[in-house]
Structures are given as structure tokens and as C-alpha cells.
Design an enzyme around this catalytic site. Structure first.
Site, PDB file in Angstrom:
ATOM      1  N   ASP A  50       0.852  -1.196   0.000  1.00  0.00           N
ATOM      2  CA  ASP A  50       0.000   0.000   0.000  1.00  0.00           C
ATOM      3  C   ASP A  50       0.886   1.244   0.000  1.00  0.00           C
ATOM      4  OD1 ASP A  50      -2.393  -1.486   0.152  1.00  0.00           O
ATOM      5  OD2 ASP A  50      -2.127  -1.742   2.314  1.00  0.00           O
ATOM      6  N   GLU A  60      -1.254 -10.873  -7.895  1.00  0.00           N
ATOM      7  CA  GLU A  60      -2.493 -10.440  -8.545  1.00  0.00           C
ATOM      8  C   GLU A  60      -2.385  -8.973  -9.007  1.00  0.00           C
ATOM      9  OE1 GLU A  60      -5.849 -10.723  -5.965  1.00  0.00           O
ATOM     10  OE2 GLU A  60      -7.251 -10.288  -7.572  1.00  0.00           O
ATOM     11  N   GLU A  80       0.333  -7.303  -9.693  1.00  0.00           N
ATOM     12  CA  GLU A  80       1.273  -7.188 -10.813  1.00  0.00           C
ATOM     13  C   GLU A  80       0.607  -7.609 -12.124  1.00  0.00           C
ATOM     14  OE1 GLU A  80       5.121  -8.920 -10.199  1.00  0.00           O
ATOM     15  OE2 GLU A  80       5.713  -8.611 -12.280  1.00  0.00           O
TER      16      GLU A  80
END
Ligand code: SAM
Length: 208
Positions: A114, A187, A189
Site C-alpha cells: 500500500d 495479482e 502485478e
């Protein structure tokens, strides 16, 4: 990773302590582990770790994830795939890190952490100095911390902090265009590559 709350998630986690460990069982597991131990911090729904586990059966992979719906989805996939060298850990890395022994980990992955773009949230970024110091403490000498992100600011922030702490950046790629053979796509990427977003990568080696 913002997933809708899933009613089944907490009961699923509680019913599968062999797939999704809590902090105590994780610490017990790593204390008696003889295989090389790899950690992914913020493993989301588990795609990266499940691929790495299948690629490297001689090692064990733990995915630390604090979002309950995401880790429950990861646990379900793990149950279907029956990989015995992948586990997820229901924990916030911040509370877990101080209990992990020095030089006990063979590698750490931070995939699309994040970015926490607001300045007053920068202490939450997983490449803040307070996390980097702990990650380097738990890595074995010669082991790698591998960071991938699509976020320019997080990439620059991470590189700046690593340099300030004088750790050894062995690879800094602004455009990581062809995934390496010892890597796997998370996921995030996969989604970013599908929309032609540039992926940045940093690899840091613990030298002493
Ligand atoms: C943007 S998602 C990326 C997920 C996955 N790594 C990927 O690339 O597809 C970041 C994940 O890190 C998790 N995360 C953020 N801070 C964390 C912390 N302190 N401890 C554990 N997980 C954390 C979030 O819950 C979220 O699932």
C-alpha cells in the site's frame, strides 16, 4: 487490498489453523523449521506465494496478511492446491516483527505494498525506515529483500530510505519489463501489467 467483508472468512480462518496460522503458531513453526524460510509481507489473496511455493518445493513460504477477507481467500486457494510448503499468517507485520529472531529468514518479498500517499501516513509504508531496519535484522547474511511496486512515490521513498540506512541495493529497475525466472506475478502485478503500467523493482542484499 479492500475486499468486501465476507461472513465466512473468520470462521474459515478459525477452522483451518494448519493453513492460516496465528502469530503464536507462526513463531513456533519457524523456530523448528529446517527449510529456508521466505516471507511475503502483505500477501493479499495469495497468488504470488502459491506460485513461489510450487516453483521452490525445497523452501517454505509464509504470507503475512492482516486483511481478513483477503487471507481467507488465500487460505481457500491453498486448501484446493494442497501445497505443503505455503502457509498464511493472520497478523499485522508490525506486531509480529519484534518476535522474529535475528538472521532467521532466507528472503522477504514486498509486492505492491500500500503506497499510503499522504505524508502524515508515511510511517505506515512498509518501506519506512522502522520496517527496513527490522526486515534487515531478521534476514540471514546474504539474503535478499525484494520490492516491487507500480507507484513512483513509493519506489523513490523506498530507495531513499535504503540508501540512508546504507544497505546494499544490488538492483534498482525503474522499468522491470520481463519477469525474472525466480519471480512470480502477484495479482496486482498481473493487473498492472495487463493495463501496461510500469513495474519498478528494488533488490537489497543484507551484507553483514
Ligand atoms: C495493495 S495489496 C497487494 C497484495 C499483493 N501483494 C499483490 O501484489 O497482489 C497490499 C496488501 O498488504 C496488506 N498489508 C498492508 N499493511 C500490512 C501490514 N502492516 N501487515 C500485514 N499486511 C499488510 C494489505 O492488507 C493488502 O492486502
Amino acid at each position: 487490498m479492500r475486499l468486501k467483508n465476507k461472513k465466512w472468512a473468520r470462521p474459515f480462518i478459525d477452522e483451518h489453523p494448519d493453513l492460516i496460522l496465528n502469530e503464536t503458531s507462526f513463531l513456533q513453526a519457524i523456530s523448528s523449521e529446517t527449510r529456508p524460510i521466505y516471507l511475503e509481507v502483505g500477501s493479499g489473496k495469495g497468488q504470488f506465494l502459491l506460485m513461489m511455493g510450487a516453483k521452490q518445493p525445497e523452501a517454505i513460504f509464509f504470507g503475512v496478511e492482516r486483511a481478513i477477507p483477503a487471507i481467507a481467500v488465500a487460505g481457500k486457494k491453498l486448501r484446493e492446491q494442497e501445497l505443503h510448503n505455503v502457509k498464511f499468517v493472520d497478523a499485522d507485520i508490525e506486531s509480529l516483527l519484534p518476535s522474529i529472531n535475528d538472521q532467521s529468514i532466507a528472503g522477504i518479498y514486498l509486492n505492491f505494498s500500500d503506497p499510503w500517499p499522504k505524508k502524515h501516513h508515511e510511517k505506515r509504508r512498509l518501506t519506512h525506515e522502522k520496517f527496513l531496519v527490522q526486515f534487515m535484522r531478521i534476514l540471514k547474511v546474504g539474503a535478499l529483500l525484494k520490492i516491487k511496486t507500480d507507484n513512483d512515490e513509493l519506489f523513490a521513498f523506498s530507495q531513499k530510505n535504503v540508501e540512508k540506512l546504507q544497505y546494499n541495493i544490488i538492483l534498482s529497475e525503474y522499468s522491470y519489463s520481463t519477469p525474472a525466472s525466480d519471480d512470480a506475478m502477484s495479482e496486482y502485478e498481473q493487473n498492472f501489467r495487463a493495463s501496461n503500467k510500469m513495474i519498478h523493482r528494488l533488490v537489497i542484499r543484507k551484507d553483514k
